[in-house]
Design a protein around this motif. Sequence first.
Motif, PDB file in Angstrom:
ATOM      1  N   LYS A 289      70.595   9.668  21.640  1.00 13.87           N
ATOM      2  CA  LYS A 289      70.294  11.095  21.803  1.00 13.87           C
ATOM      3  C   LYS A 289      69.004  11.263  22.599  1.00 13.87           C
ATOM      4  N   ALA A 290      68.023  10.413  22.312  1.00 20.00           N
ATOM      5  CA  ALA A 290      66.762  10.462  23.047  1.00 20.00           C
ATOM      6  C   ALA A 290      66.953  10.025  24.493  1.00 20.00           C
ATOM      7  N   VAL A 291      67.776   9.009  24.714  1.00 18.83           N
ATOM      8  CA  VAL A 291      68.067   8.548  26.083  1.00 18.83           C
ATOM      9  C   VAL A 291      68.644   9.690  26.916  1.00 18.83           C
ATOM     10  N   GLU A 292      69.569  10.407  26.331  1.00 16.04           N
ATOM     11  CA  GLU A 292      70.209  11.520  27.022  1.00 16.04           C
ATOM     12  C   GLU A 292      69.207  12.636  27.318  1.00 16.04           C
ATOM     13  N   GLU A 293      68.375  12.969  26.336  1.00 14.28           N
ATOM     14  CA  GLU A 293      67.374  14.031  26.524  1.00 14.28           C
ATOM     15  C   GLU A 293      66.357  13.642  27.593  1.00 14.28           C
ATOM     16  N   VAL A 294      65.890  12.405  27.552  1.00 16.46           N
ATOM     17  CA  VAL A 294      64.931  11.928  28.555  1.00 16.46           C
ATOM     18  C   VAL A 294      65.531  12.026  29.944  1.00 16.46           C
ATOM     19  N   ASN A 295      66.796  11.660  30.086  1.00 17.52           N
ATOM     20  CA  ASN A 295      67.421  11.679  31.405  1.00 17.52           C
ATOM     21  C   ASN A 295      67.523  13.085  31.966  1.00 17.52           C
ATOM     22  N   GLU A 296      67.881  14.037  31.123  1.00 22.73           N
ATOM     23  CA  GLU A 296      67.976  15.416  31.604  1.00 22.73           C
ATOM     24  C   GLU A 296      66.609  15.935  32.036  1.00 22.73           C
ATOM     25  N   LEU A 297      65.574  15.618  31.280  1.00 24.68           N
ATOM     26  CA  LEU A 297      64.230  16.053  31.648  1.00 24.68           C
ATOM     27  C   LEU A 297      63.741  15.364  32.918  1.00 24.68           C
ATOM     28  N   GLN A 298      64.148  14.112  33.114  1.00 23.75           N
ATOM     29  CA  GLN A 298      63.699  13.358  34.291  1.00 23.75           C
ATOM     30  C   GLN A 298      64.207  13.984  35.583  1.00 23.75           C
ATOM     31  N   LYS A 299      65.346  14.634  35.525  1.00 21.94           N
ATOM     32  CA  LYS A 299      65.905  15.261  36.724  1.00 21.94           C
ATOM     33  C   LYS A 299      65.044  16.430  37.211  1.00 21.94           C
ATOM     34  N   LEU A 300      64.128  16.896  36.346  1.00 19.09           N
ATOM     35  CA  LEU A 300      63.250  18.005  36.720  1.00 19.09           C
ATOM     36  C   LEU A 300      61.872  17.537  37.177  1.00 19.09           C
ATOM     37  N   VAL A 301      61.606  16.234  37.062  1.00 21.41           N
ATOM     38  CA  VAL A 301      60.262  15.723  37.382  1.00 21.41           C
ATOM     39  C   VAL A 301      59.900  15.987  38.834  1.00 21.41           C
ATOM     40  N   LEU A 302      60.832  15.739  39.744  1.00 22.67           N
ATOM     41  CA  LEU A 302      60.532  15.935  41.164  1.00 22.67           C
ATOM     42  C   LEU A 302      60.278  17.409  41.473  1.00 22.67           C
ATOM     43  N   THR A 303      61.088  18.283  40.888  1.00 21.44           N
ATOM     44  CA  THR A 303      60.895  19.721  41.092  1.00 21.44           C
ATOM     45  C   THR A 303      59.541  20.168  40.552  1.00 21.44           C
ATOM     46  N   ASP A 304      59.163  19.629  39.411  1.00 18.57           N
ATOM     47  CA  ASP A 304      57.852  19.982  38.838  1.00 18.57           C
ATOM     48  C   ASP A 304      56.711  19.551  39.767  1.00 18.57           C
ATOM     49  N   LYS A 305      56.853  18.388  40.381  1.00 22.33           N
ATOM     50  CA  LYS A 305      55.834  17.941  41.331  1.00 22.33           C
ATOM     51  C   LYS A 305      55.756  18.889  42.523  1.00 22.33           C
ATOM     52  N   ILE A 306      56.919  19.340  42.997  1.00 18.84           N
ATOM     53  CA  ILE A 306      56.951  20.270  44.128  1.00 18.84           C
ATOM     54  C   ILE A 306      56.268  21.583  43.765  1.00 18.84           C
ATOM     55  N   ILE A 307      56.539  22.079  42.565  1.00 20.84           N
ATOM     56  CA  ILE A 307      55.926  23.332  42.114  1.00 20.84           C
ATOM     57  C   ILE A 307      54.409  23.187  42.026  1.00 20.84           C
ATOM     58  N   ARG A 308      53.956  22.101  41.434  1.00 24.07           N
ATOM     59  CA  ARG A 308      52.513  21.906  41.282  1.00 24.07           C
ATOM     60  C   ARG A 308      51.812  21.770  42.630  1.00 24.07           C
ATOM     61  N   CYS A 309      52.473  21.116  43.566  1.00 25.48           N
ATOM     62  CA  CYS A 309      51.817  20.823  44.840  1.00 25.48           C
ATOM     63  C   CYS A 309      51.866  21.999  45.809  1.00 25.48           C
ATOM     64  N   LEU A 310      53.035  22.618  45.924  1.00 25.60           N
ATOM     65  CA  LEU A 310      53.194  23.679  46.921  1.00 25.60           C
ATOM     66  C   LEU A 310      52.768  25.044  46.415  1.00 25.60           C
ATOM     67  N   GLY A 311      52.638  25.164  45.099  1.00 26.89           N
ATOM     68  CA  GLY A 311      52.311  26.497  44.619  1.00 26.89           C
ATOM     69  C   GLY A 311      51.314  26.539  43.496  1.00 26.89           C
TER      70      GLY A 311
END
Length: 450
Positions: A289-311
């Motif tokens: 269950k944790a593996v699955e949750e971690v994977n879903e959150l990981q798909k947002l890591v790149l977007t979060d970096k883009i948000i922090r950097c560009l805005g």
Amino acid sequence: MKICIIGTGYVGLVAGTCFAESGNDVICVDVDEAKIEGLKQGVIPIYEPGLKELVIRNFAEGRLSFTTDLAAAVKVSLINFIAVGTPPGEDGSADLQYVLDVARVIGRNMEGFKILVDKSTVPVGTADKVRGVVREELQKRGRDIEFDVVSNPEFMKEGAAIDDFMKPDRVVIGTDNVRTGEIMKELYSPFMRKTNRLIIMDIRSAEMTKYAANAMLATKISFMNQIANLCDRMGADVSAVREGIGSDSRIGYDFLFPGVGYGGSCFPKDVKALVKTAEENDYDFMLLKAVEEVNELQKLVLTDKIIRCLGDGSTESLKGRTIAIWGLSFKPRTDDMREAPSVVIISRLLELGAKVCAHDPEAIKEARKIFGDRITYSNNQYEILKGADALAIVTEWNEYRTPDFERIKTLLKRPLIFDGRNLYEPSRIKEAGFEYLPIGRNGKHFSTAC
């Protein structure tokens, strides 16, 4: 041998073609008439390196044929591989309706001894259900015909499926019948000439083996992604960490590359199915269950970096921004976008008002089915960079590993790369004048303007 493959999806078409390549007479069956007619014309519905050439050659030489007539194919085939889809239900369980439908047709039409092989990834206990359905159909006909059910899970990697099938790490056969086990040994003997890696076990253990293998690999990926995220916060380099722990023979280097999460048709589906199987047996599989949750959150890591950097962390600031995406398929050497991280990343960027331009060597056609005209596509990886605010790398295609960095710099508005697959050496990219944000390598030693 006379073989019937039911289902011409990824597993069925590769398996059938490879069996034909080793000299067997193979009939591939599918309910999709357009797909069958296309295969007869050499039109391959999936992208897999080397597959088209094998299909065309074996079809021309008469060892491989295609039909929609399952009843006729079953009557002339000793071994019948069930390779139809087992899509996940809303609760994560595997949907066995297509597997059992095939079993019913076989039970209605078999006239002599048959071996039914579950090639699809199916939950523990499926062979018992298949056996029950066939017996039910035989009883309706008033017939007592001998048959056997075998579990033979596939372990092919998309992008390397031909090699995986022809030179397998292992072949797992689940059967309770010694004679059937010998027949299956004979079938797979051409692929065992160098090293005998065929493992025979009981049926339920074979069914569990496939789920356990994929769940273990998914666990390694999610673990390393969390280590990478921690490295980002603590100034460590996850590439060095991978080298350090991978040198331990108990761990190894495989599946320790951090990134934006796993996708595809196997890992997400199989993890969910195993969690559901555990629940049905009154067991809480907390780790998966944790593996699955971690994977879903990981798909947002790149977007979060883009948000922090560009805005500066503000989602509003992405409105009007253009992000160029390299890579759409869930992994290189395939056009498969099922559960691909790119789908989550692009969807999130669109929600935040950004414009997206995308390139992929093979998956653009599939991307159009998902995003339509909401994003821009190009068959030229540099064309999409013109006027973009940043480049985000989502899939590690070889085409992206040694690009023309000077050309990239002149095309982008700002020399900014978000690397979800850690393709480049941070120090080199920084020296080339880029702001570079990889995964787990962006600590204090590789700081950028972001």
